[in-house]
Motif scaffolding. Structure first.
Motif: not given
Length: 415
Positions: A201-219
């Protein structure tokens, strides 16, 4: 008659070629040939699979026990990394001390230590401040990590990801954040595989933050898939389904002309969401999501989303909906050897095992599990697989099924 001679005799008696035996045991023709000629000590798994395939009624298992059970163990490095060397050292030291270690394929202590190291990388004891520029080499390291995940080398991968997390935390530009999101995504998937969902859950939360900030569709697609998986494992199926449906409403209009990795993330999100929808008794959404995954597969990288990948989810959805026969039909529609990753190939065979168990064909269920174990031994330690083994033992209390009791012992399932 030695085990290898016995194997050749029974194979010829059944008029089965080495290629045919390879298909039902998942051992290569060259390996089988060396075993038959006495040039290679076989694994017990081969004895169990071949015994059933050749209708040997325990003859091959008995020959293996006679010839090899008390022989010296064969330690094989699976991926050659430093983590493998450490694990081999720990195992050897434990044997010398008279201590029984079992990692994911039999050694929980090492697995727990590796998970703890990855946890500490995700939750450092003190705030970290970048002291060097963001390394361009991280993308290459992520590619290697993706290969390890596809090969089901979860313990080694967790050890590697513990080194990548601090580097990913340094990302600041959109392209860097997209790569960082992949690191967190792999950490989430690996922690799920290692039955460490709280840290996932912790990794997923940090991953979503990075993905949203990147704007990358794959992420963004991968981050939402991780949340769907975790909600599913928490048995909050409606939440998992709703996250998938909401994400697809946002992603789908943006995918036209998108690169293949974005389509792959979308298709895997839809596949995972379909399982959650099925568990929510929402057959309509499950069917639509599987159709979306089918449409995405030709546009996605084969290693991420092939027709074989989607078929494993179709099997899972059919099982959840109580239709074991349809699950088997989905299984028969593809050649498992064409599924490009070991991780997904194992999912295929464990799904087949569960379908056959529900259908009452318990001998075929055991055989499928033995094949899954051959591909990736860690998978038999996973909760879902252990539940299937437990149910098979319950259905056959005297364990007449070839190889079931030995499989249960290796999976640490109480007999």
């Amino acid at each position: 008659m030695k085990f290898g001679e016995n194997l050749r005799y029974l194979r010829n008696k059944q008029k089965i070629s080495l290629s045919g035996l390879q298909e039902v045991t998942y051992f290569s023709k060259s390996y089988l040939s060396r075993v038959e000629r006495g040039l290679r000590n076989p694994e017990r798994t081969l004895a169990e699979l071949a015994d059933q395939a050749l209708n040997a009624r325990g003859q091959l298992v008995a020959a293996w026990i006679r010839d090899y059970e008390n022989g010296p163990p064969m330690l094989v490095s699976r991926s050659g990394g430093e983590a493998t060397k450490r694990r081999t050292f720990l195992k050897s030291a434990a044997l010398a001390a008279g201590v029984g270690l079992t990692d994911i394929a039999g050694q929980p202590e090492q697995s727990m230590a590796t998970v703890a190291r990855l946890r500490d990388a995700l939750i450092p004891n003190a705030p970290t401040v970048p002291t060097s520029p963001y390394p361009a080499s991280l993308a290459r390291a992520v590619t290697r990590a993706q290969r390890d995940f596809a090969a089901a080398h979860y313990v080694d991968l967790a050890d590697h990801l513990a080194d990548l997390i601090p580097v990913a935390r340094m990302a600041s530009e959109p392209a860097e954040l997209a790569v960082a999101a992949q690191v967190y995504h792999l950490a989430t998937r690996t922690l799920i595989k290692l039955s460490a969902s709280p840290y996932a859950w912790i990794a997923a939360h940090q991953g979503k933050q990075a993905a949203d900030a990147s704007g990358d569709l794959r992420a963004i697609g991968e981050a939402h898939r991780d949340l769907v998986s975790l909600c599913h494992r928490a048995m909050d199926y409606r939440k998992a389904r709703d996250i998938a449906l909401s994400a697809t409403e946002w992603l789908r209009p943006r995918l036209d002309g998108a690169p293949a990795p974005a389509w792959g993330a979308y298709g895997t999100l839809m596949s995972t969401g379909a399982i959650a929808a099925a568990r929510s008794e929402d057959r309509h959404s499950a069917t639509e999501m599987l159709q979306a995954a089918d449409e995405a597969a030709p546009l996605a990288p084969n290693l991420v989303l092939s027709p074989g990948h989607v078929a494993t989810y179709k099997i899972g959805v059919s099982i959840v909906l109580g239709d074991a026969g349809t699950a088997i039909e989905h299984a028969k529609a593809i050649n498992p050897d064409e599924i490009p990753t070991q991780e997904r190939r194992v999912s295929y065979y464990t799904g087949v095992a569960e379908a056959y168990m529900l259908w009452g064909k318990t001998d075929r269920a055991v055989r499928a599990l033995l094949v899954a174990e051959k591909i990736a031994p860690p998978e038999v330690q996973r909760p879902g697989t252990r539940e299937v083994i437990t149910e098979l033992l319950h259905r056959d209390r005297h364990s007449k099924l070839s190889g079931l009791r030995a499989l249960a012992r290796r999976a640490s399932v109480s007999l």
